[in-house]
Every structure is written in structure tokens, then in C-alpha cells.
Design an enzyme around this catalytic site. Structure first.
Site, PDB file in Angstrom:
ATOM      1  N   LYS A 122       0.844  -1.204   0.000  1.00  0.00           N
ATOM      2  CA  LYS A 122       0.000   0.000   0.000  1.00  0.00           C
ATOM      3  C   LYS A 122       0.879   1.254   0.000  1.00  0.00           C
ATOM      4  O   LYS A 122       1.818   1.331  -0.774  1.00  0.00           O
ATOM      5  CB  LYS A 122      -1.011  -0.052   1.156  1.00  0.00           C
ATOM      6  CG  LYS A 122      -2.016  -1.194   0.977  1.00  0.00           C
ATOM      7  CD  LYS A 122      -2.816  -1.492   2.198  1.00  0.00           C
ATOM      8  CE  LYS A 122      -2.247  -2.595   3.024  1.00  0.00           C
ATOM      9  NZ  LYS A 122      -3.177  -3.287   3.879  1.00  0.00           N
ATOM     10  N   ASP A 158      -6.162  -8.497   9.134  1.00  0.00           N
ATOM     11  CA  ASP A 158      -7.612  -8.267   9.076  1.00  0.00           C
ATOM     12  C   ASP A 158      -8.393  -9.541   8.748  1.00  0.00           C
ATOM     13  O   ASP A 158      -9.539  -9.698   9.163  1.00  0.00           O
ATOM     14  CB  ASP A 158      -7.956  -7.150   8.076  1.00  0.00           C
ATOM     15  CG  ASP A 158      -7.341  -7.381   6.695  1.00  0.00           C
ATOM     16  OD1 ASP A 158      -6.582  -8.351   6.518  1.00  0.00           O
ATOM     17  OD2 ASP A 158      -7.599  -6.568   5.793  1.00  0.00           O
TER      18      ASP A 158
END
Length: 418
Positions: A122, A158
Site C-alpha cells: 500500500k 484483518d
């Protein structure tokens, strides 16, 4: 999967999370969760009573570019500063607070509270952190301040958080699935099948395995389904020949696959009268949210959203163009649904549970109008006789992390008693 779990060459990492059990309804007290994965990061307070959430407080903090791309110590000092600010603002300074750390980057786990960063993804790139334990860096930063009683007990991603959060909503949950910008899955594996286990075993019967399936096929095993369109998308991506499976199925890439196909159809003079707009020729201009909107038009037997998208992209079109673009969006979406379903069905077959709930989170799953119904259909076909359901379990990276801290505390107390 078999190769990965036995530490043989495989494109699946099959990472041991060292989480040997799910919430059991006895979780009690106040827990912190830290969720780091994007430019905004969150500190969350969860208060649990008999395993149920009775209070939740969340605060968002923005991480500037100079911290995301700079010195690792400075980044973790900032995280510790935010934790301190949160604890102070909720009058919790004197209270011992167990913390679960959602660190949504590829890591190697050597224990429930050891996560070695493999690579940043990211918008992050602090080179000094690569190869180091994110938990240790966070602990050191918290200790440098010395103004809270926060104890970092667990690190997770996550996907694992989604499974844990799903298990609170439905006790039958044993699979966690993310279908958003990226994609990944995890599941409850028999502990005796797991080769990689650092540190002492305590008679664990099962453990959550993080598959890291976004990289499935990076060794070439999925090249047989790769089209010229996929190759083009890969060539234009940030890191080529990586995250192969993710590039077939995830929200980051579906819109781009559609755009590449549309450009080819224009070149072949079967779409938009053979004339593309500058926007259509721009990489990333046709987003996955556009795919969902076009698909909604198909469901509603409408063309309003599709027409609006064409107008936004500066295209001249007729009814045939709308039909063709709807068909392309359906085909690309349907392939993604089928690929995810094949892997999910494989997990169901491996688990051999009579009744399984699959906890799912992610923007693609939430907003695509047909993905869920296709997955239900295909998984039934591919795992006949297996009873299952898909359950939306939102915010595993927040609530899930707090719950993992509660499980970690329970394990710590149990092992210190023995």
C-alpha cells in the site's frame, strides 16, 4: 495448501497465527485494538461482558506521508503517542489494558505476539522495519513514553480478525474471507497437521492458518487461466508477477481488467464506433465501483448508471455498446466469483465440518450486487452436501483484534497456572 503447511515450496504461505481457539463467551473486561493498514489508523476500546460487546470507542488518527515513508522508529513512536492520547482522553491511564495489534502487511509469525514484517505494501515504506518484529517495535515505543499500562499481547491481520469477529456472531464460523481491495482467507486447521510451530506447544487441538491466498499462483500454477487481458493488467501493476490470484479477483483489479477488455474491443471496432476517449485509455479510469454499478443495472434491467459512467468517461455510445459493456462486466465478475468459490469449496472439503459459517468482509463483497448469490451457487456445486452460509462480519480488523487480545490474555493466564 498441503505443500505450504508442510513447509515445502508453494505459492501459499500457510502462515501459523498461533491462535488456537475462538471466543467462547467468557471474555470479560476492557481491551484495546490497534488497526494499522492504511493512511488512517484507529485505536479502539472494547468492553466485553460474557463475550458480548457492551461498549466500543473508536478514534481515527491520520498518518502523514513523512511518517509512512520515513524512519520506522518515528512511525512507531507516533503510534504509541496516539495510544497514549486515546488512553488519556478516556481516563484509562491507571488501568492495565491488553492490546491486540492488527498489522495488515505480509508478516511471518513466530508466536501469537511476534510478527516479522516481510514487505511493506500500500502506501507504506519504512525500510528500517522490514525483517523486524512489529510487536517489539510497538512495545518499545510504548515503553519509551512510559505513560500508560498498555500490554501488547497479540498481532494479527484483518483476515484473522474477520474469522474471530464472525465466531462471535455465529459459533459455527471456522473460515474468514476478505474480498475487498485485496483478498485473503484463513481457517481453523487441525494442529497436528501444522509443521511450522516455533516455541512450546501446549496440547493445542487446532490453530488458525492464514493462507495468504492473494499470492496463489505466483509460482506459475495459475498461468493456465491467464488471458492476454490479465497479462496487460499485470504489466501495468506496481509489482509484476506477484499477487497473481488477487489480480484475477480483487477490487483493486476487476475494473482495470474490464477497461483493458473494452479498449481491445474499441481497437477491434466493435465498441463505441471504434473510438475510445482519453479517459478510457487511462489506466485505472474504469474502477471496480463502476463494475458494481453496471452489474446493478443488469439486475434492475436498467441502463441509467451505465449511461452515466459512459458520460463521465467522455464516450459516445448506443444501446449495443451498453449491452456489450454489461456483458463484459458480468463475465469478469462471474469469473472472480467462480475462482473465489473454487478455493472456498476446497476449504470446506478440507475442514470436514457438518455445518460451516464463512465470515466475509470487504468492499467488493459488500457492494457488488451479484457476487454473494454467485458464490452461494458455485460453492454448493463444488462442495456438494456441505452445509454452509456466508456471513458479513464487518470490522474484523477492529473488533477482531480486541477479541484476539482477550483470547491471548486467557491463554497467558492458563499457561502461567500450569
Amino acid at each position: 495448501m498441503e505443500r505450504g503447511i508442510h513447509e515445502q515450496p508453494s505459492s501459499l504461505q500457510m502462515e501459523n497465527t498461533y491462535i488456537p481457539e475462538l471466543p467462547d463467551g467468557t471474555e470479560e473486561g476492557m481491551f484495546l485494538a490497534l488497526d494499522l493498514g492504511g493512511t488512517n489508523f484507529r485505536v479502539i476500546l472494547l468492553e466485553l461482558s460474557n463475550g458480548a460487546l457492551i461498549r466500543e470507542k473508536v478514534k481515527h488518527y491520520h498518518i502523514g506521508e513523512e511518517l509512512r515513508l520515513g524512519c520506522g522508529e518515528r512511525l512507531f513512536d507516533f503510534l504509541a503517542e496516539c495510544v497514549s492520547d486515546f488512553v488519556r482522553s478516556h481516563d484509562l491511564t491507571g488501568i492495565r489494558l491488553p492490546l491486540g495489534f492488527t498489522f495488515s502487511f505480509p508478516m511471518i509469525q513466530k508466536g501469537l505476539d511476534v510478527g516479522i514484517l516481510v514487505t511493506w505494501t500500500k502506501s507504506f515504506n519504512c525500510p528500517s522495519v522490514v525483517g523486524r518484529d512489529a510487536v517489539q517495535m510497538l512495545r518499545e515505543a510504548i515503553n519509551r513514553r512510559g505513560d500508560t499500562h498498555v500490554e501488547v499481547l497479540a498481532v494479527l491481520n484483518d483476515t484473522t480478525g474477520t474469522l474471530i469477529q464472525g465466531a462471535v456472531l455465529d459459533r459455527r464460523t471456522v473460515i474468514g474471507l476478505i474480498l475487498g481491495t485485496g483478498s485473503n482467507a484463513c481457517y481453523m486447521e487441525r494442529a497436528d497437521r501444522v509443521q511450522h510451530w516455533e516455541g512450546q506447544r501446549h496440547g493445542e487441538k487446532q490453530v488458525i492458518i492464514d493462507i495468504e491466498w492473494g499470492a496463489f499462483g505466483d509460482n506459475g500454477v495459475l498461468d493456465f487461466i491467464k488471458t492476454d487481458y490479465d497479462r496487460k493488467v499485470d504489466d501495468n501493476s506496481l509489482i509484476t508477477n506477484s499477487f497473481t490470484f488477487e489480480k484475477y479477483i480483487s477490487g483493486k483489479y476487476l475494473g482495470e481488467i474490464v477497461r483493458v477488455i473494452l479498449v481491445k474491443l474499441v481497437e477491434d471496432c466493435v465498441l463505441f464506433g471504434g473510438t475510445a476517449s482519453d479517459m478510457l485509455l487511462t489506466s485505472g479510469a474504469f474502477t471496480t465501483s463502476f463494475v458494481s454499478l453496471v452489474e446493478q443495472d443488469t439486475v434492475d434491467d436498467s441502463c441509467d448508471s451505465t449511461s452515466e459512467i459512459f458520460d463521465k468517461l467522455g464516450l459516445s455510445y448506443d444501446p449495443d455498446d451498453i449491452t456489450i459493456v454489461k456483458y463484459v462486466c458480468e463475465t469478469v465478475s462471474n469469473r472472480a466469483a467462480l475462482l473465489v468459490s473454487i478455493c472456498t469449496a476446497t476449504l470446506l472439503e478440507r475442514l470436514d465440518c457438518p455445518d460451516t459459517t464463512i465470515a466475509v468482509d470487504g468492499s467488493l463483497y459488500k457492494y457488488h450486487p451479484r457476487l454473494k448469490s454467485w458464490m452461494n451457487k458455485y460453492i454448493r456445486l463444488l462442495a456438494p452436501g456441505k452445509k454452509f452460509r456466508l456471513l458479513l462480519a464487518e470490522d474484523g480488523s477492529g473488533k477482531g483484534a480486541g477479541l484476539v487480545a482477550a483470547i491471548a490474555l486467557r491463554l497467558k493466564q492458563r499457561f502461567s497456572d500450569t
